[in-house]
Design a protein around this motif. Sequence first.
Motif, short mmCIF file in Angstrom:
data_model
loop_
_atom_site.label_atom_id
_atom_site.label_comp_id
_atom_site.label_asym_id
_atom_site.label_seq_id
_atom_site.Cartn_x
_atom_site.Cartn_y
_atom_site.Cartn_z
N VAL A 1 3.39 5.38 -0.56
CA VAL A 1 3.54 6.72 0.05
C VAL A 1 4.66 6.26 1.25
N CYS A 2 4.31 5.25 2.02
CA CYS A 2 5.08 4.92 3.24
C CYS A 2 6.43 4.15 2.98
N GLY A 3 6.73 3.80 1.91
CA GLY A 3 7.99 3.00 1.52
C GLY A 3 8.06 1.73 1.81
N PHE A 4 6.82 0.99 2.09
CA PHE A 4 6.90 -0.53 2.09
C PHE A 4 6.63 -1.12 0.72
N ARG A 5 7.17 -2.44 0.70
CA ARG A 5 7.34 -3.08 -0.69
C ARG A 5 5.91 -3.49 -0.90
N LEU A 6 5.61 -3.79 -2.26
CA LEU A 6 4.26 -3.93 -2.69
C LEU A 6 4.24 -5.69 -2.51
N THR A 7 3.65 -6.07 -1.45
CA THR A 7 3.39 -7.55 -1.36
C THR A 7 1.89 -7.78 -0.88
#
Length: 266
Positions: A44-50
């Motif tokens: 939703v916020c645009g962060f990478r999946l880490t």
Amino acid sequence: MAPYLKAAIGLVPVFSRPDHLPDTELERRGVAVDRGRLAGYNRVCGFRLTDALPPTYPHILAFPLATKLMSAANFPFPVVGVVHVANRIEQRRPIDAGETLDLSVRAVDLREHERGRQFDVVATASAGGEEVWRGVSTYLRKERKGGSARGGDRPEPPAPSARWRVQPRAGTDYARVSGDHNPIHTSRLGARLFGFPRPIAHGMWSKARCLAALEGRLPEAYAVDVEFKLPILLPSTVAFSAQPQWTFALHNAGSGKPHLAGTITA
């Protein structure tokens, strides 16, 4: 939604409230991160999946405690009647999603403001007895008109490095992953009751979206301060800009009106 319905009772004049902040600190220990919820938040916020928590994610973990604190009968203002005007995050080190965290929340520094009164809600996250994250949210209780005008001669916004279309569902999507179901973000009727023609984006979504745009370029430990300016009406197109000295901003892509101004300090 329930905490906001409960807090709305405080708007009824018959209920009296104290004129000071409670000397209360709420804590929750051993909090584990739900990786499914974290993944939804990142999308939703645009962060990478880490496996590293976004710098804004501990705010989400502490949000239920903050809501409980501000919804209590001994809090001087109803939570639905305050405006989130600024936020500071201090990330002391990267936080892994596998760590368990001890959270605390308290309200401090009730002070006069030209448009009413302000106070801070301080949240901390600790791991192994070490404070690894701190967030300070500044809220304004509007009690009188006047103060600094938002119009007038406004400087030309910097050239944008990106433009984002903020969709109508941005408010409900962020509410789902954050737990912040304030109706001004999720309901056209709720927004109108507080003077907005349509729902507005969450301020902490806009901060998170800006930091996501800078992901991979930030130091491991830093502080990030933002001031929330004019709300982002949904839907809208916004312009993001960032400067080499680590200032960043969001403006309306059409009018240039400011939505957010931020600074990062290593």
